[in-house]
Design an enzyme around this catalytic site. Structure first.
Site, PDB file in Angstrom:
ATOM      1  N   GLU A  93       0.846  -1.187   0.000  1.00  0.00           N
ATOM      2  CA  GLU A  93       0.000   0.000   0.000  1.00  0.00           C
ATOM      3  C   GLU A  93       0.891   1.251   0.000  1.00  0.00           C
ATOM      4  O   GLU A  93       1.921   1.290   0.683  1.00  0.00           O
ATOM      5  CB  GLU A  93      -0.869  -0.030   1.262  1.00  0.00           C
ATOM      6  CG  GLU A  93      -1.615   1.239   1.577  1.00  0.00           C
ATOM      7  CD  GLU A  93      -2.242   1.207   2.957  1.00  0.00           C
ATOM      8  OE1 GLU A  93      -3.080   2.071   3.223  1.00  0.00           O
ATOM      9  OE2 GLU A  93      -1.878   0.314   3.768  1.00  0.00           O
ATOM     10  N   ASP A 198      12.727  -4.776  14.930  1.00  0.00           N
ATOM     11  CA  ASP A 198      13.790  -3.923  14.369  1.00  0.00           C
ATOM     12  C   ASP A 198      13.352  -2.471  14.490  1.00  0.00           C
ATOM     13  O   ASP A 198      13.350  -1.707  13.518  1.00  0.00           O
ATOM     14  CB  ASP A 198      14.037  -4.302  12.909  1.00  0.00           C
ATOM     15  CG  ASP A 198      15.321  -3.686  12.341  1.00  0.00           C
ATOM     16  OD1 ASP A 198      16.097  -3.098  13.119  1.00  0.00           O
ATOM     17  OD2 ASP A 198      15.532  -3.783  11.122  1.00  0.00           O
TER      18      ASP A 198
END
Length: 294
Positions: A93, A198
């Site tokens: 997206e 992360d």
């Protein structure tokens, strides 16, 4: 990229015929080529790299879908991944991202993510191995968090660091530290929270409306403190972010002592990826931790 031919590759994932009207090269991180695709169905974000990145893109797609299913913090919708014209690709997206937004709510949203816990017999790990940066990250299920963090996180990075030329005296101190790891968990037993994995400032942003987003995940179930520790390692999050987080999921009093232990994983990984001064930073953390454990 042969965009006309690529349209046919995307059509099955998008459910109808797609026409690519234009492709603008944009920033896609430090590694991948990225494009803002203008199509008959609107804008999309496309990441591409060599065929060797196919597993990495598949892992990213799976992780984004897992995060989205929690309905806690927003992520870009992962639409499809595959190979084409000797390249791997990942279609996402398109979101118009910004640096500023409601940081208090971003902290709350992350805390809500961390409240998604795994209560199985072996709760720590993930159903797929994935990557931390470009480094393979193994996620074999474990019943014990200490064992998981030692065997799946610190030891693989330390062995790789030795192969990459890290100084022997640093390696030796790190092994001494691993032998003492139980010290930091004497009165602390974390739940297995769903993690981004992360979480540095470059992997989070805000939409045009100011809503928080996270992306480029390296998901697994583990101690929620690991995400918070990394968020502090390289900066990018305000005091309001941590206040929002604490409002929903207060940190244990021992977190400041465990924070360098958790960030050692990322510093070792940065040494393995980039070398240089990350050895000195890792050594400093190791010395700090060994001093605590005396």
């Amino acid at each position: 990229m042969n965009w006309a031919a690529f349209e046919e590759k995307l059509a099955p994932s998008l459910g109808e015929t797609l026409h690519i009207e234009g492709a603008k090269s944009v920033m896609g991180g430090d590694i991948c080529k990225a494009f803002e695709l203008h199509t008959s169905q609107g804008k999309f974000f496309l990441k591409t790299h060599s065929l060797s990145f196919y597993d990495l893109f598949q892992a990213e797609q799976f992780n984004l879908q897992a995060l989205a299913e929690t309905n806690s913090i927003a992520v870009p919708k992962a639409i499809a991944s595959g190979t084409f014209d000797k390249q791997a690709w990942l279609l996402l997206e398109f979101i118009d991202m910004h640096d500023s937004g409601d940081d208090f709510q971003r902290g709350r949203d992350l805390a809500l993510l961390h409240h998604h816990v795994n209560d199985s017999a072996k709760p720590f790990g993930w159903s797929h191995d994935n990557f931390i940066g470009l480094t393979p990250q193994h996620n074999t299920w474990h019943s014990d968090w200490i064992e998981f963090y030692r065997e799946m996180r610190l030891k693989p990075q330390l062995r790789l660091a030795a192969q990459r030329g890290m100084a022997n005296h640093v390696i030796e101190k790190a092994w001494q530290l691993i032998d003492k790891i139980e010290f930091w968990f004497r009165d602390y037993q974390p739940q297995a929270s769903l993690l981004h994995g992360d979480l540095w400032g470059g992997n989070s942003a805000f939409s045009r409306d100011g809503d928080a987003l996270i992306f480029d995940p390296a998901c697994y179930y583990g101690d929620h403190e690991t995400d918070i520790a990394m968020s502090e390692l390289f900066g990018g999050f305000s005091a309001a972010f941590y206040a929002g987080y604490q409002d929903v999921f207060p940190l244990d009093h021992g977190y400041p002592q465990r924070k360098p232990l958790y960030n050692l994983y990322h510093l070792l990984n940065h040494y393995n990826l980039f070398g240089g001064h990350y050895q000195q930073q890792a050594e400093s953390l190791i010395q700090t931790l060994l001093a605590q454990a005396k």
